[in-house]
Write a protein that holds these residues in place. Sequence first.
Motif, PDB file in Angstrom:
ATOM      1  N   HIS A  70       0.830  -1.204   0.000  1.00 15.56           N
ATOM      2  CA  HIS A  70       0.000   0.000   0.000  1.00 15.56           C
ATOM      3  C   HIS A  70       0.864   1.254   0.000  1.00 15.56           C
ATOM      4  CE1 HIS A  70      -4.041  -1.668   0.374  1.00 15.56           C
ATOM      5  NE2 HIS A  70      -3.539  -2.570   1.196  1.00 15.56           N
ATOM      6  N   THR A  71       1.962   1.232   0.731  1.00 16.64           N
ATOM      7  CA  THR A  71       2.861   2.383   0.752  1.00 16.64           C
ATOM      8  C   THR A  71       3.406   2.665  -0.642  1.00 16.64           C
ATOM      9  OG1 THR A  71       3.497   1.920   3.050  1.00 16.64           O
ATOM     10  CG2 THR A  71       4.970   3.315   1.763  1.00 16.64           C
ATOM     11  N   THR A  72       3.838   1.621  -1.337  1.00 20.80           N
ATOM     12  CA  THR A  72       4.365   1.779  -2.691  1.00 20.80           C
ATOM     13  C   THR A  72       3.312   2.345  -3.631  1.00 20.80           C
ATOM     14  OG1 THR A  72       5.890  -0.076  -2.365  1.00 20.80           O
ATOM     15  CG2 THR A  72       5.425   0.563  -4.633  1.00 20.80           C
ATOM     16  N   ASN A  73       2.092   1.812  -3.556  1.00 22.76           N
ATOM     17  CA  ASN A  73       1.015   2.288  -4.435  1.00 22.76           C
ATOM     18  C   ASN A  73       0.678   3.758  -4.169  1.00 22.76           C
ATOM     19  OD1 ASN A  73       0.783  -0.193  -5.672  1.00 22.76           O
ATOM     20  ND2 ASN A  73      -0.915  -0.893  -4.398  1.00 22.76           N
ATOM     21  N   LEU A  74       0.636   4.135  -2.888  1.00 25.60           N
ATOM     22  CA  LEU A  74       0.277   5.515  -2.557  1.00 25.60           C
ATOM     23  C   LEU A  74       1.410   6.483  -2.885  1.00 25.60           C
ATOM     24  CD1 LEU A  74      -1.648   4.959   0.788  1.00 25.60           C
ATOM     25  CD2 LEU A  74      -2.597   5.510  -1.440  1.00 25.60           C
ATOM     26  N   GLU A  75       2.645   6.040  -2.782  1.00 29.15           N
ATOM     27  CA  GLU A  75       3.771   6.882  -3.202  1.00 29.15           C
ATOM     28  C   GLU A  75       3.680   7.181  -4.697  1.00 29.15           C
ATOM     29  OE1 GLU A  75       5.972   8.499  -1.729  1.00 29.15           O
ATOM     30  OE2 GLU A  75       6.326   7.640   0.247  1.00 29.15           O
ATOM     31  N   ARG A  76       3.188   6.212  -5.466  1.00 28.57           N
ATOM     32  CA  ARG A  76       3.015   6.403  -6.904  1.00 28.57           C
ATOM     33  C   ARG A  76       1.916   7.438  -7.170  1.00 28.57           C
ATOM     34  NH1 ARG A  76       1.811   1.397  -8.078  1.00 28.57           N
ATOM     35  NH2 ARG A  76       3.991   0.751  -7.992  1.00 28.57           N
ATOM     36  N   ILE A  77       0.857   7.402  -6.358  1.00 30.23           N
ATOM     37  CA  ILE A  77      -0.250   8.354  -6.516  1.00 30.23           C
ATOM     38  C   ILE A  77       0.212   9.775  -6.214  1.00 30.23           C
ATOM     39  CG2 ILE A  77      -2.491   9.033  -5.539  1.00 30.23           C
ATOM     40  CD1 ILE A  77      -3.080   6.062  -5.134  1.00 30.23           C
ATOM     41  N   ARG A  78       1.185   9.915  -5.324  1.00 29.94           N
ATOM     42  CA  ARG A  78       1.658  11.238  -4.905  1.00 29.94           C
ATOM     43  C   ARG A  78       2.068  12.112  -6.099  1.00 29.94           C
ATOM     44  NH1 ARG A  78       4.524  13.061  -0.069  1.00 29.94           N
ATOM     45  NH2 ARG A  78       4.753  10.928   0.693  1.00 29.94           N
ATOM     46  N   ARG A  79       2.529  11.454  -7.160  1.00 27.82           N
ATOM     47  CA  ARG A  79       3.034  12.187  -8.327  1.00 27.82           C
ATOM     48  C   ARG A  79       1.929  12.611  -9.301  1.00 27.82           C
ATOM     49  NH1 ARG A  79       7.013   8.078  -7.587  1.00 27.82           N
ATOM     50  NH2 ARG A  79       6.021   6.728  -9.139  1.00 27.82           N
ATOM     51  N   GLN A  80       0.678  12.197  -9.024  1.00 25.34           N
ATOM     52  CA  GLN A  80      -0.421  12.528  -9.927  1.00 25.34           C
ATOM     53  C   GLN A  80      -1.012  13.892  -9.576  1.00 25.34           C
ATOM     54  OE1 GLN A  80      -3.226   9.310  -9.813  1.00 25.34           O
ATOM     55  NE2 GLN A  80      -1.750   7.776 -10.522  1.00 25.34           N
ATOM     56  N   PRO A  81      -1.480  14.636 -10.581  1.00 29.47           N
ATOM     57  CA  PRO A  81      -2.060  15.964 -10.306  1.00 29.47           C
ATOM     58  C   PRO A  81      -3.402  15.843  -9.570  1.00 29.47           C
ATOM     59  CG  PRO A  81      -2.348  15.353 -12.622  1.00 29.47           C
ATOM     60  CD  PRO A  81      -1.454  14.303 -12.021  1.00 29.47           C
ATOM     61  N   GLY A  82      -3.710  16.868  -8.796  1.00 28.52           N
ATOM     62  CA  GLY A  82      -5.000  16.939  -8.118  1.00 28.52           C
ATOM     63  C   GLY A  82      -5.110  16.120  -6.855  1.00 28.52           C
ATOM     64  N   VAL A  83      -4.000  15.598  -6.365  1.00 30.63           N
ATOM     65  CA  VAL A  83      -4.025  14.763  -5.165  1.00 30.63           C
ATOM     66  C   VAL A  83      -4.013  15.655  -3.920  1.00 30.63           C
ATOM     67  CG1 VAL A  83      -2.731  13.061  -3.828  1.00 30.63           C
ATOM     68  CG2 VAL A  83      -2.905  12.821  -6.295  1.00 30.63           C
ATOM     69  N   ASN A  84      -4.820  15.307  -2.945  1.00 29.32           N
ATOM     70  CA  ASN A  84      -4.813  16.004  -1.648  1.00 29.32           C
ATOM     71  C   ASN A  84      -3.563  15.579  -0.891  1.00 29.32           C
ATOM     72  OD1 ASN A  84      -5.181  16.819   1.063  1.00 29.32           O
ATOM     73  ND2 ASN A  84      -7.411  16.714   0.862  1.00 29.32           N
ATOM     74  N   MET A  85      -2.516  16.400  -0.977  1.00 29.37           N
ATOM     75  CA  MET A  85      -1.229  16.010  -0.438  1.00 29.37           C
ATOM     76  C   MET A  85      -1.249  15.886   1.084  1.00 29.37           C
ATOM     77  SD  MET A  85       0.544  15.473  -3.079  1.00 29.37           S
ATOM     78  CE  MET A  85       2.139  15.265  -2.308  1.00 29.37           C
ATOM     79  N   GLN A  86      -2.056  16.706   1.734  1.00 27.65           N
ATOM     80  CA  GLN A  86      -2.111  16.645   3.197  1.00 27.65           C
ATOM     81  C   GLN A  86      -2.716  15.323   3.659  1.00 27.65           C
ATOM     82  OE1 GLN A  86      -4.092  19.952   5.024  1.00 27.65           O
ATOM     83  NE2 GLN A  86      -3.846  19.164   7.110  1.00 27.65           N
ATOM     84  N   ALA A  87      -3.835  14.940   3.030  1.00 29.90           N
ATOM     85  CA  ALA A  87      -4.489  13.682   3.401  1.00 29.90           C
ATOM     86  C   ALA A  87      -3.612  12.486   3.054  1.00 29.90           C
ATOM     87  CB  ALA A  87      -5.842  13.567   2.703  1.00 29.90           C
ATOM     88  N   LEU A  88      -2.996  12.536   1.865  1.00 26.79           N
ATOM     89  CA  LEU A  88      -2.132  11.439   1.444  1.00 26.79           C
ATOM     90  C   LEU A  88      -0.917  11.324   2.369  1.00 26.79           C
ATOM     91  CD1 LEU A  88      -1.379   9.209  -0.549  1.00 26.79           C
ATOM     92  CD2 LEU A  88      -0.340  10.941  -2.011  1.00 26.79           C
ATOM     93  N   GLY A  89      -0.355  12.462   2.749  1.00 21.53           N
ATOM     94  CA  GLY A  89       0.787  12.443   3.654  1.00 21.53           C
ATOM     95  C   GLY A  89       0.446  11.824   4.993  1.00 21.53           C
TER      96      GLY A  89
END
Length: 255
Positions: A70-89
């Motif tokens: 899950h960590t690997t998958n979410l790290e990949r999402i971090r690079r996509q536009p429009g992501v809520n960086m605070q929630a993802l972090g």
Amino acid sequence: MTHLVIYEHPLNERIRTFLRLEHLFLQIDHFLPLKDAWSNRTTINGLLGTISIFSRSDLKTEILKELERHTTNLERIRRQPGVNMQALGQVLDDLEQAIHQVYRLDGQIGKKLRENEFLTAIMQRSSIPGGSCNFDLPQYHYWLNQPYEIRRNQMLEWLQELNPVREAIILLLNLIRTSNHPVREQAKEGFFQKSLETPSPAQMIRVGLPEGSSLFVEISGNKHRFSIRFLEAVDTGRPVASKQNVDFMLTSCVL
């Protein structure tokens, strides 16, 4: 919004085990604060159930693999536009903390609990119908008649060994359940089938029916496809397959 009754079905063995553990942890949470001996018995039964599951396989490795995936998958999402960086972090921080806590566990999960002679004696007798009554387990009877604070503190001490695993499983299942939005579907004559063609493996199917519905759900499937049957509950005998078209909410949890 109409309240829904949710039926869940795991699509792999790892999630099946996680759901069973969650069920036992919820049982423990419900009965632990209750002071009567019968509630404490149910708490102990939940604890013994978790010990039994942990003794069957190396779940520490399974949990760590899932957390790291899950960590690997979410790290990949971090690079996509429009992501809520605070929630993802925050989620990534929670995953990192869970990985750290599980790594710190010494040896196989529940090892100390399995070596506890008091709990082992209860587990051995519990396989016999009525086997944990007072003449079979006088020490258990003595313990159940101690003041509640003594019993509570003892149970909390036993559960402390499992807390890192509990927190990791709750986090993982929450991520899986919220990985996709529910969509409205219709089962023709009470039957629905769908193939799963996704880059990531499907983890779980969730089916929602309005509270008060006369139907319940049976789900079968694997990571490639699943089917849902809608059944009518009857007082006696086997449930009857519904022949009506059934509207329901479906979530295919893929992460």
